[in-house]
Design an enzyme around this catalytic site. Structure first.
Site, short mmCIF file in Angstrom:
data_model
loop_
_atom_site.label_atom_id
_atom_site.label_comp_id
_atom_site.label_asym_id
_atom_site.label_seq_id
_atom_site.Cartn_x
_atom_site.Cartn_y
_atom_site.Cartn_z
N TYR A 267 -32.89 11.19 -13.50
CA TYR A 267 -33.53 10.04 -14.14
C TYR A 267 -33.77 8.88 -13.18
O TYR A 267 -34.16 7.80 -13.61
CB TYR A 267 -32.66 9.53 -15.30
CG TYR A 267 -32.78 10.36 -16.56
CD1 TYR A 267 -32.37 11.68 -16.56
CD2 TYR A 267 -33.29 9.82 -17.72
CE1 TYR A 267 -32.46 12.44 -17.72
CE2 TYR A 267 -33.39 10.57 -18.88
CZ TYR A 267 -32.98 11.88 -18.87
OH TYR A 267 -33.07 12.63 -20.00
N LYS B 170 -22.66 21.44 -12.97
CA LYS B 170 -23.20 22.70 -12.48
C LYS B 170 -23.04 22.66 -10.95
O LYS B 170 -24.00 22.85 -10.20
CB LYS B 170 -24.67 22.81 -12.92
CG LYS B 170 -25.21 24.19 -12.94
CD LYS B 170 -24.67 25.05 -14.06
CE LYS B 170 -25.05 26.49 -13.83
NZ LYS B 170 -24.35 27.44 -14.69
N ASP C 137 -23.19 24.96 -18.95
CA ASP C 137 -23.67 26.04 -19.83
C ASP C 137 -22.52 26.55 -20.70
O ASP C 137 -22.69 26.85 -21.88
CB ASP C 137 -24.32 27.17 -19.03
CG ASP C 137 -23.55 27.56 -17.78
OD1 ASP C 137 -22.65 26.80 -17.37
OD2 ASP C 137 -23.83 28.63 -17.21
N ASP D 85 -27.99 13.68 -21.84
CA ASP D 85 -29.10 13.53 -22.78
C ASP D 85 -29.18 14.75 -23.69
O ASP D 85 -29.26 14.63 -24.92
CB ASP D 85 -30.40 13.39 -21.97
CG ASP D 85 -31.61 13.21 -22.86
OD1 ASP D 85 -31.53 12.41 -23.80
OD2 ASP D 85 -32.64 13.88 -22.61
#
Ligand code: ATP
Length: 359
Positions: free
Chosen positions: A124, A191, A224, A248
């Site tokens: 972002y 991640k 995940d 988000d």
């Protein structure tokens, strides 16, 4: 003395839910001097920017804002006004509580999750290179020279910076939040196995900081896997700490778990300013019809009242919402009813007044 608060009604359903929130804040007996500031599509049309400087100036004066959603056109050159606002005011922490509510039928009950999202970095940051641009051509050349990296000629590129300093402050914020609110655990999503030098910074910086907060359980999990946990055993989770983009996505997932986007509030906090806004966007499909659920915006206003030290009023609003929901009183379409935004807002305002009287 009245609280000076900037009110940004925003786009789409924003003005409708903003009116609802104002009504309930009035019912809570808190005196507010609202500085209403237009931002979003109307401002873009009239002033050439969706986030005019006067809006930021107003928040710099009031230090506190209640904000409706602002539409961001997809795939155009326009930077999101929501993201710009968070960056300009350095509102580095987004706090989004997702709690089960009475009378709302969902797969899981008794959920009490809080998403803490880093709000200024990550994908972002706004560092973007347009497909086919000269700047991207130069970047491709640099990357080729630096590390033999090949980026396809027809690609567009977004850069993902995550810093130690940016991470440290959100991690400390999350631990302090957990302590203040008697929360037992923080689960960090990442991640870092794939993005070693961005998510890796987030993960390792947080791990180091966690050493100073041994009283709060800290665990890390790949995002995940976190998504899987959230849809199979969300009751085992408490505070979720995430970089910007995952935060988000997981915020909307958590909203879905407790009954939908119409219910979940949020706060964007920095050292100096606080902007309260629902997790949902401008819902153009519902705009102007008077059918949007005002609860997310009203709950955001309740978070704002608590932030301003008006804890009795904040508590009354919360009890008012729960009373209306548990008594099966008016409900908007997203909750299976037929009530309008205004009818639901008035019911919550009345229940808020009753909650105050019953104290
Ligand atoms: P934006 O582009 O501003 O993010 P969007 O339509 O992509 O807007 P949201 O506004 O977040 O995304 O919402 C997605 C859908 O969820 C809406 O189209 C609407 O049907 C539903 N929704 C969102 N907020 C509410 C609400 N307050 N009350 C009822 N339904 C809502």
């Amino acid at each position: 003395m009245a609280h000076l608060i900037t009110l940004i009604p925003g786009d789409g359903i924003g003005p409708e839910v903003a009116d609802a929130a104002r009504l309930v804040v009035d019912a809570a007996g808190v005196e507010v001097d609202w500085d209403v500031q237009e931002a979003g599509a109307g401002a873009l049309e009239r002033e050439g920017t969706p986030l005019p400087g006067r809006v930021l100036d107003s928040i710099r004066r009031s230090r506190t804002a209640l904000k409706g959603p602002i539409t961001t056109p997809v795939g155009t050159g326009f930077r999101s006004a929501n993201v710009a606002l968070r960056q300009e005011l350095d509102l580095f922490a987004a706090v989004r509580p997702a709690r089960s509510l009475p009378g709302i039928a969902t797969r899981f009950t008794n959920l009490d999750l809080v998403v803490i999202r880093e709000n200024t970095e990550d994908l972002y940051s706004g560092i973007e290179f347009e497909r086919g641009s000269e700047a991207l051509e130069r970047l491709r050349g640099e990357l080729r020279d630096l590390g033999g990296f090949q980026i396809r000629e027809d690609a567009g590129v977004t850069v993902k910076p995550i810093s130690v300093s940016g991470t440290r402050r959100i991690v400390r914020f999350a631990f302090e939040f957990a302590r203040r609110n008697r929360r037992g655990s923080i689960t960090l999503g990442h991640k870092a196995n794939i993005m070693k030098f961005s998510d890796g910074v987030f993960l390792y910086t947080a791990g180091a900081e966690a050493e100073f907060y041994r009283d709060v359980w800290f665990e890390e999990v790949q995002v995940d896997e976190l998504a899987l946990h959230l849809v199979t055993e969300p009751e085992t989770l408490d505070v979720l700490l995430l970089p910007n983009l995952y935060g988000d996505i997981v915020s909307d997932l958590c909203a879905g778990l407790v009954g939908g986007l119409g219910l979940v509030p949020g706060a964007n906090l920095g050292w100096e300013y606080a902007v309260f806004e629902p997790v949902h966007g401008s819902a153009p499909d519902l705009a102007g019809k008077g059918v949007a659920n005002p609860i997310a915006m009203i709950e955001s206003a309740a978070m704002m009242l608590a932030h301003l030290g008006e804890s009795a009023a904040a508590g009354a609003v919360g009890r008012g919402i729960r009373a209306v929901l548990s008594e099966g009183m008016p409900r908007t379409g997203d909750l299976g009813g037929t009530a309008s935004t205004g009818v639901m807002a008035r019911a919550i305002a009345r229940a808020t007044e009753q909650a105050l009287e019953a104290r």
